[in-house]
Motif scaffolding. Structure first.
Motif, PDB file in Angstrom:
ATOM      1  N   GLU A 111      36.209  31.966  34.789  1.00  0.00           N
ATOM      2  CA  GLU A 111      36.513  32.642  35.919  1.00  0.00           C
ATOM      3  C   GLU A 111      37.564  33.618  35.871  1.00  0.00           C
ATOM      4  O   GLU A 111      38.800  33.082  35.688  1.00  0.00           O
ATOM      5  CB  GLU A 111      36.386  31.740  37.384  1.00  0.00           C
ATOM      6  CG  GLU A 111      36.715  32.560  38.546  1.00  0.00           C
ATOM      7  CD  GLU A 111      36.772  31.753  39.724  1.00  0.00           C
ATOM      8  OE1 GLU A 111      37.116  32.043  41.092  1.00  0.00           O
ATOM      9  OE2 GLU A 111      36.681  30.465  39.745  1.00  0.00           O
ATOM     10  N   MET A 112      37.511  34.817  35.910  1.00  0.00           N
ATOM     11  CA  MET A 112      38.775  35.904  36.182  1.00  0.00           C
ATOM     12  C   MET A 112      39.203  35.835  37.696  1.00  0.00           C
ATOM     13  O   MET A 112      38.404  35.996  38.408  1.00  0.00           O
ATOM     14  CB  MET A 112      38.268  37.229  35.849  1.00  0.00           C
ATOM     15  CG  MET A 112      39.452  38.226  35.669  1.00  0.00           C
ATOM     16  SD  MET A 112      39.009  39.616  34.874  1.00  0.00           S
ATOM     17  CE  MET A 112      38.609  39.466  33.285  1.00  0.00           C
ATOM     18  N   VAL A 113      40.340  35.454  37.855  1.00  0.00           N
ATOM     19  CA  VAL A 113      40.769  35.169  39.087  1.00  0.00           C
ATOM     20  C   VAL A 113      42.080  36.127  39.358  1.00  0.00           C
ATOM     21  O   VAL A 113      42.564  36.748  38.533  1.00  0.00           O
ATOM     22  CB  VAL A 113      41.722  33.861  39.179  1.00  0.00           C
ATOM     23  CG1 VAL A 113      40.409  32.725  39.268  1.00  0.00           C
ATOM     24  CG2 VAL A 113      42.581  33.603  38.437  1.00  0.00           C
ATOM     25  N   PRO A 162      40.584  34.405  31.798  1.00  0.00           N
ATOM     26  CA  PRO A 162      40.761  33.127  31.313  1.00  0.00           C
ATOM     27  C   PRO A 162      40.600  32.838  30.037  1.00  0.00           C
ATOM     28  O   PRO A 162      40.812  31.482  29.384  1.00  0.00           O
ATOM     29  CB  PRO A 162      39.280  32.681  32.206  1.00  0.00           C
ATOM     30  CG  PRO A 162      38.513  33.854  32.013  1.00  0.00           C
ATOM     31  CD  PRO A 162      39.384  35.053  32.287  1.00  0.00           C
ATOM     32  N   SER A 163      40.492  33.790  29.024  1.00  0.00           N
ATOM     33  CA  SER A 163      40.209  33.515  27.545  1.00  0.00           C
ATOM     34  C   SER A 163      41.561  33.741  26.852  1.00  0.00           C
ATOM     35  O   SER A 163      41.987  33.042  26.073  1.00  0.00           O
ATOM     36  CB  SER A 163      39.235  34.585  27.212  1.00  0.00           C
ATOM     37  OG  SER A 163      37.787  34.154  27.411  1.00  0.00           O
ATOM     38  N   CYS A 164      42.024  34.969  27.149  1.00  0.00           N
ATOM     39  CA  CYS A 164      43.539  35.210  26.551  1.00  0.00           C
ATOM     40  C   CYS A 164      44.931  35.255  27.251  1.00  0.00           C
ATOM     41  O   CYS A 164      45.882  35.310  26.762  1.00  0.00           O
ATOM     42  CB  CYS A 164      43.343  36.694  25.904  1.00  0.00           C
ATOM     43  SG  CYS A 164      43.336  38.098  27.162  1.00  0.00           S
ATOM     44  N   GLY A 165      44.457  35.158  28.693  1.00  0.00           N
ATOM     45  CA  GLY A 165      45.550  35.006  29.534  1.00  0.00           C
ATOM     46  C   GLY A 165      46.269  36.430  29.909  1.00  0.00           C
ATOM     47  O   GLY A 165      47.255  36.530  30.608  1.00  0.00           O
ATOM     48  N   GLY A 166      45.467  37.482  29.321  1.00  0.00           N
ATOM     49  CA  GLY A 166      46.142  38.791  29.758  1.00  0.00           C
ATOM     50  C   GLY A 166      46.171  39.062  31.066  1.00  0.00           C
ATOM     51  O   GLY A 166      45.190  38.756  31.745  1.00  0.00           O
ATOM     52  N   PHE A 224      34.128  38.078  27.573  1.00  0.00           N
ATOM     53  CA  PHE A 224      33.514  38.296  28.805  1.00  0.00           C
ATOM     54  C   PHE A 224      33.923  37.089  29.856  1.00  0.00           C
ATOM     55  O   PHE A 224      33.889  35.768  29.217  1.00  0.00           O
ATOM     56  CB  PHE A 224      31.919  38.285  28.685  1.00  0.00           C
ATOM     57  CG  PHE A 224      31.403  39.743  28.462  1.00  0.00           C
ATOM     58  CD1 PHE A 224      30.860  40.534  29.334  1.00  0.00           C
ATOM     59  CD2 PHE A 224      31.711  40.207  27.283  1.00  0.00           C
ATOM     60  CE1 PHE A 224      30.358  41.689  28.982  1.00  0.00           C
ATOM     61  CE2 PHE A 224      31.395  41.425  26.632  1.00  0.00           C
ATOM     62  CZ  PHE A 224      30.722  42.472  27.621  1.00  0.00           C
ATOM     63  N   SER A 225      34.169  37.393  31.173  1.00  0.00           N
ATOM     64  CA  SER A 225      34.161  36.262  32.176  1.00  0.00           C
ATOM     65  C   SER A 225      33.722  37.031  33.413  1.00  0.00           C
ATOM     66  O   SER A 225      33.282  38.029  33.569  1.00  0.00           O
ATOM     67  CB  SER A 225      35.857  35.979  32.263  1.00  0.00           C
ATOM     68  OG  SER A 225      36.594  37.203  32.548  1.00  0.00           O
ATOM     69  N   SER A 226      33.851  36.116  34.259  1.00  0.00           N
ATOM     70  CA  SER A 226      33.442  36.512  35.665  1.00  0.00           C
ATOM     71  C   SER A 226      34.326  36.500  36.853  1.00  0.00           C
ATOM     72  O   SER A 226      34.940  35.423  37.021  1.00  0.00           O
ATOM     73  CB  SER A 226      31.903  35.655  35.989  1.00  0.00           C
ATOM     74  OG  SER A 226      31.356  35.891  37.271  1.00  0.00           O
ATOM     75  N   PRO A 227      34.114  37.296  37.818  1.00  0.00           N
ATOM     76  CA  PRO A 227      35.084  37.483  38.967  1.00  0.00           C
ATOM     77  C   PRO A 227      34.302  36.570  40.141  1.00  0.00           C
ATOM     78  O   PRO A 227      34.979  36.369  41.216  1.00  0.00           O
ATOM     79  CB  PRO A 227      35.087  38.933  39.259  1.00  0.00           C
ATOM     80  CG  PRO A 227      33.801  39.356  39.042  1.00  0.00           C
ATOM     81  CD  PRO A 227      33.397  38.671  37.683  1.00  0.00           C
ATOM     82  N   HIS A 253      52.189  44.119  42.617  1.00  0.00           N
ATOM     83  CA  HIS A 253      51.967  43.176  41.463  1.00  0.00           C
ATOM     84  C   HIS A 253      50.824  42.399  41.255  1.00  0.00           C
ATOM     85  O   HIS A 253      50.885  41.620  40.025  1.00  0.00           O
ATOM     86  CB  HIS A 253      53.415  42.307  41.214  1.00  0.00           C
ATOM     87  CG  HIS A 253      54.744  43.289  41.105  1.00  0.00           C
ATOM     88  ND1 HIS A 253      54.909  44.181  40.360  1.00  0.00           N
ATOM     89  CD2 HIS A 253      55.834  43.225  41.935  1.00  0.00           C
ATOM     90  CE1 HIS A 253      56.148  44.633  40.354  1.00  0.00           C
ATOM     91  NE2 HIS A 253      56.509  44.256  41.777  1.00  0.00           N
ATOM     92  N   ALA A 254      49.949  42.523  42.132  1.00  0.00           N
ATOM     93  CA  ALA A 254      48.871  41.593  42.101  1.00  0.00           C
ATOM     94  C   ALA A 254      48.021  42.016  40.654  1.00  0.00           C
ATOM     95  O   ALA A 254      47.869  43.318  40.472  1.00  0.00           O
ATOM     96  CB  ALA A 254      47.946  41.643  43.087  1.00  0.00           C
ATOM     97  N   VAL A 255      47.524  41.018  39.997  1.00  0.00           N
ATOM     98  CA  VAL A 255      46.767  41.413  38.738  1.00  0.00           C
ATOM     99  C   VAL A 255      45.524  40.550  38.638  1.00  0.00           C
ATOM    100  O   VAL A 255      45.600  39.378  39.194  1.00  0.00           O
ATOM    101  CB  VAL A 255      47.643  41.209  37.499  1.00  0.00           C
ATOM    102  CG1 VAL A 255      48.693  42.351  37.383  1.00  0.00           C
ATOM    103  CG2 VAL A 255      48.104  39.656  37.347  1.00  0.00           C
ATOM    104  N   LEU A 256      44.624  40.587  37.718  1.00  0.00           N
ATOM    105  CA  LEU A 256      43.567  39.626  37.435  1.00  0.00           C
ATOM    106  C   LEU A 256      43.969  39.173  36.080  1.00  0.00           C
ATOM    107  O   LEU A 256      44.629  39.875  35.500  1.00  0.00           O
ATOM    108  CB  LEU A 256      42.230  40.348  37.183  1.00  0.00           C
ATOM    109  CG  LEU A 256      41.588  40.971  38.433  1.00  0.00           C
ATOM    110  CD1 LEU A 256      40.447  42.082  37.980  1.00  0.00           C
ATOM    111  CD2 LEU A 256      41.027  39.959  39.215  1.00  0.00           C
ATOM    112  N   ILE A 257      43.708  37.795  36.086  1.00  0.00           N
ATOM    113  CA  ILE A 257      43.949  37.209  34.662  1.00  0.00           C
ATOM    114  C   ILE A 257      42.912  36.902  33.934  1.00  0.00           C
ATOM    115  O   ILE A 257      41.837  36.003  34.454  1.00  0.00           O
ATOM    116  CB  ILE A 257      44.759  35.865  35.069  1.00  0.00           C
ATOM    117  CG1 ILE A 257      46.191  36.278  35.782  1.00  0.00           C
ATOM    118  CG2 ILE A 257      44.834  34.940  33.668  1.00  0.00           C
ATOM    119  CD1 ILE A 257      47.074  35.175  35.972  1.00  0.00           C
TER     120      ILE A 257
END
Length: 320
Positions: free
Chosen positions: A204-206, A227-231, A194-197, A221-225
């Protein structure tokens, strides 16, 4: 059908122990429907008088015609309880069985000469009653009803000076600062952490994109990243992430496994911060948002005029 589960928390808080519900959010995030659903619930199951404020008479009339009157027509429970006399169903006033709703522009006189246990302020930061604090004036209007009262204020954060809480001294961010400051947390589709936008969250998910790329490539190509696994998380995952998301208040902590511990900070204000990254209603999704952020930033750098870029950040991203 696009359903925003993050609206359930604010709706539930309207019948909870708090005195005020404050919702920070961008346009096209569904925040205004919280007040509409509250009206519906009140008319059909829990009658009480309402004052509903908007920034101007023109905005108010457009809102009633486009949103409130169609809602009444579509819900038999509301339509059957609406008074039959012309004075009971005007643009500015609706009388239902056991309650009334008055729609007013947020002028100083309208905020000082009325009283009701339930008050809605739409787009708080756009209201300007002769330089007075809109919420402070509205808050007085429900005082005689004590803890049986509720004020709902929602707005994008126009009046905040910056992302720093020290600049949250006006408008909706001032209410959020003084609230239990809830943030939305959702699980990564890759690692389930779990992370937060929400800006400034512990995890923080950016939104990530190549700021120097052509606009079409940025949108594609914009994506969310995570913060835990870098996915890298594509836009199509946001619906599933929202479905499994939850609100966490200040004073609480959420582990990567989604377990919440701790006690919310005490406050009479339930505060919710919705960001554009959460909204399922954005045209173009997160890619379209990234495109507009970069496009308007480039225009700002070229012209020195930041008005359009500011509008994208505040009204589409939902960030001061």
């Amino acid at each position: 059908m696009r359903k925003p589960p993050y609206l359930i928390g604010p709706m539930e808080s309207l019948t909870g122990p708090h005195l005020t519900t404050a919702i920070v959010g961008p346009a096209r995030s569904g925040k205004t429907t919280v007040g509409q659903n509250w009206l519906l619930q009140s008319v059909e199951t829990d009658p009480a008088d309402f004052l509903v404020y908007a920034q101007t008479d023109e905005v108010l009339k457009a809102y009633v015609k486009a949103e409130i009157e169609p809602m009444i027509s579509l819900h038999a429970g509301m339509a059957s309880r609406l008074g039959r006399k012309p004075k009971d169903r005007s643009i500015e006033f609706k009388r239902f069985a056991g309650m009334w709703v008055q729609f007013l522009s947020a002028t100083y006189n309208n905020l000082t000469n009325k009283s009701a246990p339930r008050i809605i302020i739409t787009e708080l930061d756009a209201c300007d009653p002769s330089g007075e604090d809109t919420y402070a004036l509205a808050d007085i209007r429900r005082q005689t009803f004590g803890r049986d009262s509720m004020v709902l204020a929602e707005s994008h954060p126009d009046a905040a000076a910056s992302l720093n809480p020290k600049g949250w001294d006006a408008g909706i961010m001032k209410l959020y600062r003084d609230s239990d400051r809830r943030t939305w947390w959702w699980p990564c589709p890759h690692c389930n952490a779990f992370s937060s936008p929400t800006p400034g969250a512990e995890r923080e998910m950016v939104l990530n994109y190549d700021e120097n790329a052509p606009l079409d490539e940025i949108e594609a190509h914009a994506v969310l990243i995570c913060p835990s696994c870098g996915g890298l998380i594509e836009d199509s995952w946001r619906r599933t992430m929202n479905r499994d998301g939850l609100w966490v208040a200040a004073g609480q902590r959420i582990g990567e496994d989604g377990a919440v511990s701790g006690t919310p900070v005490p406050s009479d204000i339930a505060g919710f911060w919705i960001t554009g990254l959460m909204s399922p209603f954005m045209i173009g999704g997160t890619g379209g948002l990234a495109r507009e952020i970069v496009r308007t930033k480039r225009d700002f750098e070229a012209t020195g005029d930041d008005a359009e870029h500011r509008a994208v950040i505040v009204k589409r991203l939902g960030v001061p």
